[in-house]
Write a protein that holds these residues in place. Structure first.
Motif, PDB file in Angstrom:
ATOM      1  N   GLY A  43       0.810  -1.212   0.000  1.00 34.07           N
ATOM      2  CA  GLY A  43       0.000   0.000   0.000  1.00 34.07           C
ATOM      3  C   GLY A  43       0.842   1.260   0.000  1.00 34.07           C
ATOM      4  N   TYR A  44       0.312   2.298  -0.650  1.00 33.99           N
ATOM      5  CA  TYR A  44       0.960   3.616  -0.660  1.00 33.99           C
ATOM      6  C   TYR A  44      -0.123   4.668  -0.795  1.00 33.99           C
ATOM      7  N   ASP A  45      -0.167   5.632   0.140  1.00 33.64           N
ATOM      8  CA  ASP A  45      -1.223   6.643   0.135  1.00 33.64           C
ATOM      9  C   ASP A  45      -0.705   8.032  -0.199  1.00 33.64           C
ATOM     10  N   GLY A  46       0.489   8.114  -0.765  1.00 33.45           N
ATOM     11  CA  GLY A  46       1.086   9.398  -1.096  1.00 33.45           C
ATOM     12  C   GLY A  46       2.052   9.887  -0.053  1.00 33.45           C
ATOM     13  N   ALA A  47       1.989   9.297   1.141  1.00 34.88           N
ATOM     14  CA  ALA A  47       2.899   9.697   2.217  1.00 34.88           C
ATOM     15  C   ALA A  47       3.473   8.500   2.951  1.00 34.88           C
ATOM     16  N   ASN A  48       2.780   7.374   2.900  1.00 35.19           N
ATOM     17  CA  ASN A  48       3.208   6.190   3.641  1.00 35.19           C
ATOM     18  C   ASN A  48       3.287   4.981   2.709  1.00 35.19           C
ATOM     19  N   LEU A  49       4.450   4.338   2.704  1.00 31.99           N
ATOM     20  CA  LEU A  49       4.644   3.135   1.909  1.00 31.99           C
ATOM     21  C   LEU A  49       4.675   1.942   2.860  1.00 31.99           C
ATOM     22  N   ARG A  50       3.718   0.985   2.650  1.00 27.22           N
ATOM     23  CA  ARG A  50       3.648  -0.188   3.509  1.00 27.22           C
ATOM     24  C   ARG A  50       4.226  -1.383   2.778  1.00 27.22           C
ATOM     25  N   LEU A  51       5.125  -2.082   3.472  1.00 27.21           N
ATOM     26  CA  LEU A  51       5.794  -3.248   2.895  1.00 27.21           C
ATOM     27  C   LEU A  51       5.514  -4.473   3.746  1.00 27.21           C
ATOM     28  N   ARG A  52       5.175  -5.591   3.080  1.00 22.59           N
ATOM     29  CA  ARG A  52       5.008  -6.846   3.804  1.00 22.59           C
ATOM     30  C   ARG A  52       6.369  -7.533   3.905  1.00 22.59           C
ATOM     31  N   VAL A  53       6.776  -7.864   5.141  1.00 23.77           N
ATOM     32  CA  VAL A  53       8.056  -8.544   5.382  1.00 23.77           C
ATOM     33  C   VAL A  53       7.784  -9.855   6.103  1.00 23.77           C
ATOM     34  N   PRO A  54       8.609 -10.875   5.905  1.00 20.19           N
ATOM     35  CA  PRO A  54       8.354 -12.193   6.497  1.00 20.19           C
ATOM     36  C   PRO A  54       8.382 -12.212   8.017  1.00 20.19           C
ATOM     37  N   ASN A  55       9.294 -11.430   8.629  1.00 22.55           N
ATOM     38  CA  ASN A  55       9.389 -11.457  10.089  1.00 22.55           C
ATOM     39  C   ASN A  55      10.101 -10.209  10.586  1.00 22.55           C
ATOM     40  N   TYR A  95       6.164  -1.390   8.048  1.00 18.07           N
ATOM     41  CA  TYR A  95       6.383  -2.810   7.778  1.00 18.07           C
ATOM     42  C   TYR A  95       5.239  -3.635   8.336  1.00 18.07           C
ATOM     43  N   ALA A  96       4.668  -4.477   7.512  1.00 18.38           N
ATOM     44  CA  ALA A  96       3.611  -5.386   7.942  1.00 18.38           C
ATOM     45  C   ALA A  96       4.229  -6.757   8.177  1.00 18.38           C
ATOM     46  N   VAL A  97       4.108  -7.228   9.427  1.00 21.85           N
ATOM     47  CA  VAL A  97       4.697  -8.505   9.805  1.00 21.85           C
ATOM     48  C   VAL A  97       3.579  -9.493  10.086  1.00 21.85           C
ATOM     49  N   PRO A  98       3.660 -10.738   9.575  1.00 20.26           N
ATOM     50  CA  PRO A  98       2.608 -11.729   9.850  1.00 20.26           C
ATOM     51  C   PRO A  98       2.370 -11.871  11.347  1.00 20.26           C
ATOM     52  N   ARG A  99       1.080 -11.960  11.740  1.00 18.59           N
ATOM     53  CA  ARG A  99       0.755 -12.032  13.159  1.00 18.59           C
ATOM     54  C   ARG A  99       1.290 -13.308  13.780  1.00 18.59           C
ATOM     55  N   LYS A 100       1.856 -13.124  14.978  1.00 18.87           N
ATOM     56  CA  LYS A 100       2.254 -14.269  15.782  1.00 18.87           C
ATOM     57  C   LYS A 100       1.727 -14.027  17.180  1.00 18.87           C
ATOM     58  N   ALA A 101       1.932 -14.958  18.038  1.00 23.56           N
ATOM     59  CA  ALA A 101       1.315 -14.916  19.366  1.00 23.56           C
ATOM     60  C   ALA A 101       1.471 -13.583  20.070  1.00 23.56           C
ATOM     61  N   GLN A 102       2.698 -13.037  20.080  1.00 23.29           N
ATOM     62  CA  GLN A 102       2.933 -11.848  20.889  1.00 23.29           C
ATOM     63  C   GLN A 102       3.548 -10.722  20.080  1.00 23.29           C
ATOM     64  N   THR A 103       3.172 -10.618  18.810  1.00 17.24           N
ATOM     65  CA  THR A 103       3.724  -9.546  17.986  1.00 17.24           C
ATOM     66  C   THR A 103       2.590  -8.753  17.370  1.00 17.24           C
ATOM     67  N   SER A 104       2.808  -7.481  17.185  1.00 18.72           N
ATOM     68  CA  SER A 104       1.827  -6.653  16.514  1.00 18.72           C
ATOM     69  C   SER A 104       1.982  -6.855  15.018  1.00 18.72           C
ATOM     70  N   SER A 105       0.981  -6.443  14.266  1.00 17.88           N
ATOM     71  CA  SER A 105       0.987  -6.706  12.834  1.00 17.88           C
ATOM     72  C   SER A 105       1.780  -5.688  12.044  1.00 17.88           C
ATOM     73  N   GLU A 106       2.120  -4.549  12.641  1.00 18.68           N
ATOM     74  CA  GLU A 106       2.807  -3.534  11.849  1.00 18.68           C
ATOM     75  C   GLU A 106       3.722  -2.704  12.716  1.00 18.68           C
ATOM     76  N   SER A 107       4.874  -2.338  12.150  1.00 23.28           N
ATOM     77  CA  SER A 107       5.789  -1.428  12.848  1.00 23.28           C
ATOM     78  C   SER A 107       6.156  -0.314  11.903  1.00 23.28           C
ATOM     79  N   THR A 108       6.572   0.809  12.444  1.00 22.96           N
ATOM     80  CA  THR A 108       6.864   1.984  11.630  1.00 22.96           C
ATOM     81  C   THR A 108       8.339   2.325  11.700  1.00 22.96           C
TER      82      THR A 108
END
Length: 466
Positions: free
Chosen positions: A38-50, A81-94
């Motif tokens: 995703g990209y909204d003109g100001a923020n680029l979101r990337l999916r990363v494995p971990n 960065y979008a990280v796949p959900r795991k037990a104790q991790t959030s789905s996204e970090s900046t």
């Protein structure tokens, strides 16, 4: 807002630009698994494995990626960065915002080969040996150019024409001593500068470790912080393509930044094999200074200085005997002298010529007879198949004239005779002719390998080594 297919295309353009700045292995490992979501003109979101991908990009590659994203997506773009959900991790970090194209001022997160934490300007260990300084280095005709250039570099590192300063010569002639002496002198005159000495073998080992750990960028970044870099035995780069690429990046950065490089080798740049031409060309940019075997007067000074450092009194006749009979490098001269002094001390004997002769049999091959000008002339005439009468005549054909020059050169190298005596003994020439002949032979040896081989063969015959 940029359409999905469009920001996907732009991301591929980013990857192509990034691919040019890192190794293929790094690219495949850290960037191929990433995908834009995703990209909204100001923020680029990337999916990363971990999470390790987030840490790696932020730590190792953000400074490379930041200007590329600013160029293609626009300044002000932030990475998420979008990280796949795991037990104790959030789905996204900046991550840090992209627009700050200039690098950060601290380098606390950079792992350097000597494990030195902290800020960029922390003074790390230069890896210099305290015994290798200009105060205890003996100057002679054999090393004067390298020493003088080294002192000029130490006074004004990075600003002279001697960059790189390339010092070469056979093993044991003092290359490391002069190179490290430059480092010590720089530290005394310019304490604010970062000086580092490292052998090429150690540099190679560090590179291999960095490569295995995926830390090549950190490795190169560390070396680019050095103000005066001293690399010993540069010939060990031979055949090591990966290390050559890393060193090329370091060399270019330091050169462009006005930093100083000092390189040592057992060969001149032109004789190095299996090293990329772009590096060999750069080795020739500055000054190449050769170290040769010490002449008689320099050997005398080395022996006296070494004896003084060891607190031993060496009779002058023994000093002369050692200088006459050791046709070797500085290291061998010092080793033989240390052995002589130790044996005299342990055996309770006086240091005499007799003891020196016994000790030297173990360390060096003694010259069986004193080398004379007549002996040199005879060897040269036999080698070139020239009659002695022709050699001594007024004849000035090319072959005869060159044979005389060779004889003068060898007489200067291997006898204690003054230049006037050498000249009068070889064709009745004056000392200026002898000097010219010696320079002509030395210059020709530098440019003609076949001629150099002839001189070395004649020299072995003169010294009784054939």
């Amino acid at each position: 807002m940029m359409q999905n297919d469009r920001y996907n295309e732009v991301w591929q353009d980013c990857l192509e630009k990034l691919r040019l700045t890192i190794t293929e292995e790094e690219f495949v490992k850290w960037f191929k698994p990433i995908w834009p979501i995703g990209y909204d003109g100001a923020n680029l979101r990337l999916r990363v494995p971990n999470e390790s991908f987030v840490a790696s990009i932020e730590k190792r590659y953000l400074q490379l990626l930041r200007p590329i994203i600013s160029e293609l997506y626009g300044e002000g773009t932030q990475l998420h960065y979008a990280v796949p959900r795991k037990a104790q991790t959030s789905s996204e970090s900046t991550a840090t915002a992209v627009p700050q194209i200039a690098g950060r001022t601290d380098t606390a997160d950079i792992k350097n080969p000597f494990v030195i934490p902290g800020l960029r300007r922390i003074m790390f260990d230069p890896q210099l040996n305290a015994n290798y300084n200009f105060d205890n280095h003996i100057e002679g005709e054999c090393n004067r150019l390298a020493r003088s250039a080294g002192m000029a570099v130490a006074v004004s590192p990075g600003t002279t024409a001697f960059n790189p300063l390339y010092i070469y010569g056979d093993s044991g002639l003092g290359k490391t001593h002069i190179a490290q002496a430059i480092g010590h002198e720089v530290r005394q005159r310019h304490p604010e500068l970062q000086v580092l000495y490292v052998s090429m073998n150690k540099f190679q080992a560090q590179f291999q470790t960095a490569y295995k750990n995926g830390e090549i960028t950190d490795f190169i970044h560390f070396y680019q912080m050095v103000d005066v870099l001293i690399i010993d035995d540069i010939q060990e780069l031979t055949g090591k393509t990966g290390t050559q690429n890393a060193f090329f990046n370091i060399f270019n950065h330091l050169q462009l930044a006005g930093k100083q490089l000092i390189l040592t080798s057992d060969k001149p740049p032109v004789e190095l094999k299996d090293i990329e031409q772009r590096l060999l060309t750069r080795f020739k940019w500055g000054l190449s200074a050769q170290l040769s075997v010490p002449d008689y007067e320099t050997k005398i000074k080395i022996i006296r200085a070494k004896a003084k450092r060891l607190g031993a009194h060496i009779p002058e006749e023994v000093v002369s005997y050692l200088a006459d009979n050791i046709s070797a490098n500085v290291r061998e001269i010092e080793g033989a002298l240390s052995s002589l002094i130790a044996n005299a001390s342990f055996l309770g004997r006086k240091i005499t010529i007799s003891l020196a002769k016994d000790i030297l049999k173990v360390y060096v091959k003694l010259t069986q007879r004193e080398i004379t000008i007549d002996h040199i002339v005879k060897v040269v005439c036999d080698y070139y198949n020239i009659e002695l009468d022709t050699f001594n005549s007024a004849k000035r054909t090319r072959d005869v004239a060159q044979a005389r020059q060779v004889a003068m050169y060898l007489a200067k190298q291997h006898t204690k005779a003054p230049l006037t005596v050498i000249g009068s003994s070889i064709g009745g020439r004056n000392h200026a002719t002898v000097l010219h002949s010696c320079k002509a032979v030395a210059d020709m040896m530098d440019t003609d390998k076949q001629f150099k081989g002839q001189i070395e063969e004649i020299e072995r015959i003169v010294l009784g080594k054939n």
